[in-house]
Design a protein around this motif. Structure first.
Motif, PDB file in Angstrom:
ATOM      1  N   GLN A 229      -7.579  49.028 -36.290  1.00  0.00           N
ATOM      2  CA  GLN A 229      -7.124  48.599 -37.613  1.00  0.00           C
ATOM      3  C   GLN A 229      -5.887  47.722 -37.476  1.00  0.00           C
ATOM      4  OE1 GLN A 229      -5.719  51.583 -40.578  1.00  0.00           O
ATOM      5  NE2 GLN A 229      -7.388  50.798 -41.814  1.00  0.00           N
ATOM      6  N   ARG A 231      -2.723  45.748 -39.399  1.00  0.00           N
ATOM      7  CA  ARG A 231      -1.889  45.705 -40.602  1.00  0.00           C
ATOM      8  C   ARG A 231      -0.896  44.571 -40.461  1.00  0.00           C
ATOM      9  NH1 ARG A 231      -2.019  51.549 -40.326  1.00  0.00           N
ATOM     10  NH2 ARG A 231      -2.949  52.445 -42.198  1.00  0.00           N
ATOM     11  N   GLU A 238       3.607  45.768 -46.933  1.00  0.00           N
ATOM     12  CA  GLU A 238       2.262  45.526 -46.407  1.00  0.00           C
ATOM     13  C   GLU A 238       1.515  44.511 -47.272  1.00  0.00           C
ATOM     14  OE1 GLU A 238      -1.714  48.149 -46.081  1.00  0.00           O
ATOM     15  OE2 GLU A 238      -0.027  48.958 -44.904  1.00  0.00           O
ATOM     16  N   GLN A 241      -4.527  44.743 -44.654  1.00  0.00           N
ATOM     17  CA  GLN A 241      -5.022  45.840 -43.824  1.00  0.00           C
ATOM     18  C   GLN A 241      -6.515  45.611 -43.604  1.00  0.00           C
ATOM     19  OE1 GLN A 241      -5.547  50.696 -44.100  1.00  0.00           O
ATOM     20  NE2 GLN A 241      -3.839  49.750 -45.146  1.00  0.00           N
ATOM     21  N   GLN A 242      -6.928  45.587 -42.337  1.00  0.00           N
ATOM     22  CA  GLN A 242      -8.324  45.231 -42.055  1.00  0.00           C
ATOM     23  C   GLN A 242      -8.776  45.876 -40.742  1.00  0.00           C
ATOM     24  OE1 GLN A 242      -9.234  41.067 -42.566  1.00  0.00           O
ATOM     25  NE2 GLN A 242     -10.858  41.137 -41.028  1.00  0.00           N
ATOM     26  N   LYS A 243     -10.031  46.321 -40.712  1.00  0.00           N
ATOM     27  CA  LYS A 243     -10.601  46.868 -39.483  1.00  0.00           C
ATOM     28  C   LYS A 243     -11.226  45.750 -38.664  1.00  0.00           C
ATOM     29  CE  LYS A 243     -11.510  51.662 -40.761  1.00  0.00           C
ATOM     30  NZ  LYS A 243     -12.525  52.733 -40.817  1.00  0.00           N
ATOM     31  N   GLU A 270       0.723  45.017 -36.759  1.00  0.00           N
ATOM     32  CA  GLU A 270       0.545  46.281 -36.058  1.00  0.00           C
ATOM     33  C   GLU A 270      -0.936  46.540 -35.843  1.00  0.00           C
ATOM     34  OE1 GLU A 270       2.351  49.412 -38.252  1.00  0.00           O
ATOM     35  OE2 GLU A 270       4.412  48.817 -37.741  1.00  0.00           O
ATOM     36  N   GLU A 272      -3.719  49.732 -34.690  1.00  0.00           N
ATOM     37  CA  GLU A 272      -3.886  51.171 -34.505  1.00  0.00           C
ATOM     38  C   GLU A 272      -5.283  51.447 -33.995  1.00  0.00           C
ATOM     39  OE1 GLU A 272      -3.100  53.254 -38.086  1.00  0.00           O
ATOM     40  OE2 GLU A 272      -1.049  52.526 -38.297  1.00  0.00           O
TER      41      GLU A 272
END
Length: 920
Positions: A229, A231, A238, A241-243, A270, A272
């Motif tokens: 993921q 960010r 923020e 946010q995306q996968k 960032e 994750e």
């Protein structure tokens, strides 16, 4: 074994030494020629010994056994290999000889000695030193390991590493090892890092326009295939946010967002994922400068919108916050073009926040304006703060003799819990309060723990320096007992004939005893005494202190950050006089200033009140009061512009100005006058990361090579020591330390016309290369080993194999030579003083006689060559004659050496006569 001279050229001194002794021997007394020869031999020996000693001879003796230093890499890239390395060392130690010695050291960014050099038979079982694993400094590690091997002695270093150094230059260290005859072997260590993803690059345009669709590119390195993921944050908010699906190896991604706002903005990315090994490589930062509407930060305590309404017609973007919500890092202020304090007291703003604002104004050209009110300027507690430093006015009133007389008592908790920053800041705050008082004012200072301690006797403040010195000398004590100290403070003030009497109580604890507070406060009110209280920290008795302040007609302060204590005490000191407010309606006086005069060509409205301040020498004062106090003051501070407006924006103090038809124009002009004036893109900025430093490359877009000044600040406002140097026409380099984080850069340059160009930008230094996913650096390890004639080790026993260059110990024996030289020197002195010993004298005389006969015979042979054949018959006769001559010579020599005096001759005759009589 061998001998080496440290200063071999000094041996040339032997030549003049031999020559001097030769001259002595040649010119010596022939009568004592034998003695002269002996003395000459002694002297030449002494000279030789001393010259040899001066040249520092060193005897090299072979050392038995090998010296081996095991150097273990414990950086993050080889996490989990420590046990494997220790097991390898333990097995290797089993193969060492009885005379072999070894040591163990570990390194990453720093170095730790885990086991000292010695011939112990066992190695350690675990590392015991703390290490900073964020960097790999092989150069320092090798230098430290070599220092464990005695100087002028060979040895071996065995390095356990993957060869991925992030700071330093291990090649240079290897060259030094070669010069010392130290071999460098290495044991390949394979990283045991598990699944991991790393952000390796983040790019965004350094300059954008408001509303533009900004493109962001990301690079991700991964050693697995996995979903992650992403960010994106803009100024810690923020925005995306995306996968994403990440493949093993290097991955490239592109995103976009709408550029909103204006000014310098920090973009942070960032990533994750599950099971990630390192979190340190999961974030990167970049900075961009958005051009658009000027953005203004308005700081105010109440919810009034007078200022916002007045600025509605302007092309400004406004953001209003409470003092408690102000940014706590530098980037939070650099996104604004101007900051306005609208009647805000300093007690709600930390010292650190004030310092950040001061740096933003001075180094980055952010504007600043302070408006008046009951909680502003001196009444707000800004005396000697960073905010006062950047304003064109001082908070202290100078030359005001008509101020009412004041008696101030400070009651300070000095219990053990106050030790440290709290007590130091409280003492500093009290010292500031002293500076605000006049010599005619009365001051008393009581420090208390389980009892009151009078530090400054209550009385007129005749010597400020002495009072400050006494206050700063207070040290922490024992418990906490408030009532007795407060009662004493009231008793000190109650009988004094003063117009204002005020007590300030500061404590961080709860009183161990009680007392009738109501009685002393009520009695104090009758004597015109007021009380304010300050609760410091979580353990203070807030209920009691708040109640005391309410009953004492003062103010209560709940302090969570001790840095605001000085602002509280300076505010309280000013509030005690209540004379900083000038509240008689008046018409301001307009100075001859073209920038402002056009607003008042049709007249000037009446104003009700303002806060009295003192203008600084370089400040420009467009508006003055009838008492010639500044109403409007402005100046340049650093590269920023600041304004002080000592009336208010609410209309309570500004009076008819708030109903004036040009009121909005006036406020708009105030704000506009603080906006930065700088070129937006005079330089192109790029960053290159080195082994120990980061280089910021600046390229002038006008190709000018004029001198520049640069200032680099960290995210928390710390200044980085650096200088810019010209490396090519229009190109500069700025070196900054290698430390991860966000940095802000201010550039100042005067052009060919003398005009100052100011440019502000920023750059980010990413995480250490230690967290990059890289394999073993075989090339570097092989190069280091080849430089020092070392090799890669596969067998544990090879660590103690014989060294190619044997080790020797140095023994300096200069002192021995000097000792022998002095001994011989004393022998020579004895010979010259007392002569040769008797046995040496006889031998010397015999040699002299034989030499003399030999010389005579040689002369005969030379004059009559046939005589050499006649010596056969007369050999016996010659020997006898030589013996007789020798005895006579010895007898004559004795007579010469020991002549008989007249007394001795008479004594001998007397003895002979006595002997003759006895025989008769």
């Amino acid at each position: 074994m061998g001998i080496e001279f440290k200063y071999p050229l000094l041996l040339l001194l032997l030549l003049p030494a031999f020559f001097v002794v030769f001259l002595y021997l040649k010119n010596g007394n022939s009568f004592k020629k034998g003695e002269a020869r002996i003395i000459s031999a002694i002297r030449i020996t002494v000279f030789t010994l001393l010259i040899l000693a001066l040249s520092i001879p060193q005897l090299y003796l072979p050392i038995k056994g090998e010296r081996v230093v095991f150097l273990v890499d414990r950086s993050a890239s080889v996490t989990g290999t420590e046990a494997e390395s220790l097991a390898w060392i333990e097995e290797s130690v089993k193969h060492k000889g009885a005379k072999d010695e070894f040591a163990i050291a570990s390194f990453a960014e720093n170095i730790v000695l885990d086991q000292n050099l010695g011939n112990q038979s066992e190695s350690l079982t675990e590392f015991n030193g703390a290490i900073n694993e964020t960097e790999t400094n092989m150069e320092s590690g090798l230098q430290f390991a070599s220092s464990l091997i005695p100087q002028n002695s060979s040895g071996r270093i065995v390095a356990f590493t993957d060869g991925n150094e992030t700071i330093g230059n291990s090649t240079e260290a290897a060259k030094l090892l070669k010069n010392r005859g130290i071999e460098l072997d290495y044991v390949q260590v394979n990283s045991k890092v598990g699944e991991d993803m790393a952000l390796s690059d983040l790019k965004v345009s350094p300059s954008l326009y408001e509303g533009e669709e900004a493109s962001v590119s990301l690079s991700v390195n991964s050693n697995i295939n996995q979903t992650a993921q992403i960010r994106l944050f803009l100024n810690n908010k923020e925005i995306l946010q995306q996968k994403i699906d990440v493949k093993e190896g290097k991955n490239e991604y592109a995103f976009s967002y709408e550029a909103l706002g204006s000014g310098l903005q920090v973009l942070k990315a960032e990533i994750e994922s599950e099971g990630d090994t390192f979190i340190e490589n999961n974030a990167l930062q970049a900075i961009t400068n958005i051009k658009g509407k000027p953005k203004v930060l308005i700081v105010q305590s109440d919810e009034s919108d007078h200022l916002q309404k007045a600025l509605q017609s302007s092309d400004l973007e406004m953001n209003t916050v409470m003092p408690e919500k102000m940014p706590t890092n530098l980037s939070g202020y650099l996104q604004y073009q101007s900051i306005i304090f609208n009647n805000v007291q300093a007690t709600g703003i930390t010292e650190k926040q004030m310092e950040l604002i001061e740096q933003a104004v001075r180094e980055f050209g952010v504007g600043f304006m302070m408006a008046g009110g009951e909680e502003s300027f001196g009444l707000g507690g800004y005396f000697k703060t960073p905010i006062e430093k950047l304003l064109p006015v001082e908070m202290e009133i100078k030359g005001k003799e008509e101020m009412p007389s004041l008696g101030l008592m400070i009651v300070l908790d000095r219990s053990g819990s106050m030790d440290g920053q709290k007590l130091e800041l409280a003492k500093e705050a009290a010292a500031r309060s002293v500076e605000l008082l006049r010599e005619e004012d009365t001051l008393g200072f009581i420090a208390f723990d389980d009892r009151p301690w009078v530090i400054v006797e209550t009385g007129p403040l005749k010597d400020k320096e002495d009072a400050v010195e006494k206050i700063l000398s207070v040290t922490p004590g024992g418990g906490t007992e408030i009532f007795t100290s407060l009662e004493k403070a009231y008793s000190e003030l109650e009988d004094l004939k003063l117009q204002r009497k005020h007590i300030i109580l500061l404590t961080d604890g709860q009183s161990s005893g009680g007392g009738d507070y109501d009685a002393i406060i009520e009695n104090g009110k009758e004597k015109n005494i007021t009380l304010s209280t300050v609760a410091i920290g979580q353990d203070a008795d807030r209920a009691l202190l708040e109640d005391l302040a309410e009953q004492g007609s003062g103010r209560y302060y709940d302090v969570t950050d001790a840095s605001v204590i000085p602002s509280i005490l300076s505010r309280e000191t000013v509030m005690a006089t209540r004379t900083y407010i000038e509240d008689n309606p008046f018409y301001p006086l307009v100075q001859n200033d073209p920038e402002w005069s056009s607003l008042f060509k049709d007249g000037i409205p009446q104003m009700n009140a303002y806060i009295a301040v003192t203008a600084k020498p370089r400040a420009k004062i467009p508006l003055l009061s009838e008492k010639e106090d500044p109403i409007l003051a402005q100046w340049q501070y650093g590269i920023g512009r600041t304004i002080a407006f000592t009336s208010d924006f609410s209309g309570k103090w500004s009076g008819d100005w708030a109903r004036w038809n040009k009121w909005s124009d006036f406020i708009n002009q105030l704000v506009t006058a603080t906006l930065p004036q700088y070129d937006s893109e005079p330089f192109r900025v790029s960053v290159s990361k080195g082994s120990e430093q980061t280089t910021v490359n600046l390229e002038s877009l006008t190709n000018q090579s004029l001198p520049i000044e640069t200032t680099v600040l960290t995210e928390d406002g710390g200044e980085v020591k650096t200088n810019a140097k010209l490396v090519a026409p229009g190109k500069y380099e700025v070196m900054v330390p290698e430390k991860e984080g966000m940095y802000f850069l201010s550039i100042k340059q005067a052009n060919e016309h003398g005009e100052m160009i100011n440019y502000q930008t920023g750059f980010a230094i990413p995480y250490s290369d230690e967290y990059l996913l890289e394999g073993t650096n075989h090339d570097l390890l092989g190069e280091l080993a080849s430089i020092t004639t070392g090799k890669k080790l596969d067998k544990e026993a090879d660590a103690f194999r014989p060294l190619q260059q044997k080790a020797f110990s140095q023994q300096d024996f200069s002192i021995v030579l000097v000792a022998f030289a002095f001994l011989l020197y004393f022998v020579e002195i004895a010979i010259r003083r007392f002569g040769l010993p008797s046995f040496l004298r006889k031998r010397q005389q015999a040699y002299a006689t034989e030499e003399s006969n030999g010389v005579n015979a040689h002369k005969v042979i030379q004059t009559n060559p046939s005589a050499q054949y006649k010596t056969t018959e007369s050999n016996i006769k010659v020997v006898k004659e030589k013996t007789a001559n020798k005895k006579k010579a010895v007898k004559k020599q004795k007579i010469r050496e020991n002549p008989i005096t007249d007394e001795e001759r008479e004594e001998r005759m007397r003895r002979l006569l006595e002997a003759k009589k006895r025989r008769s």
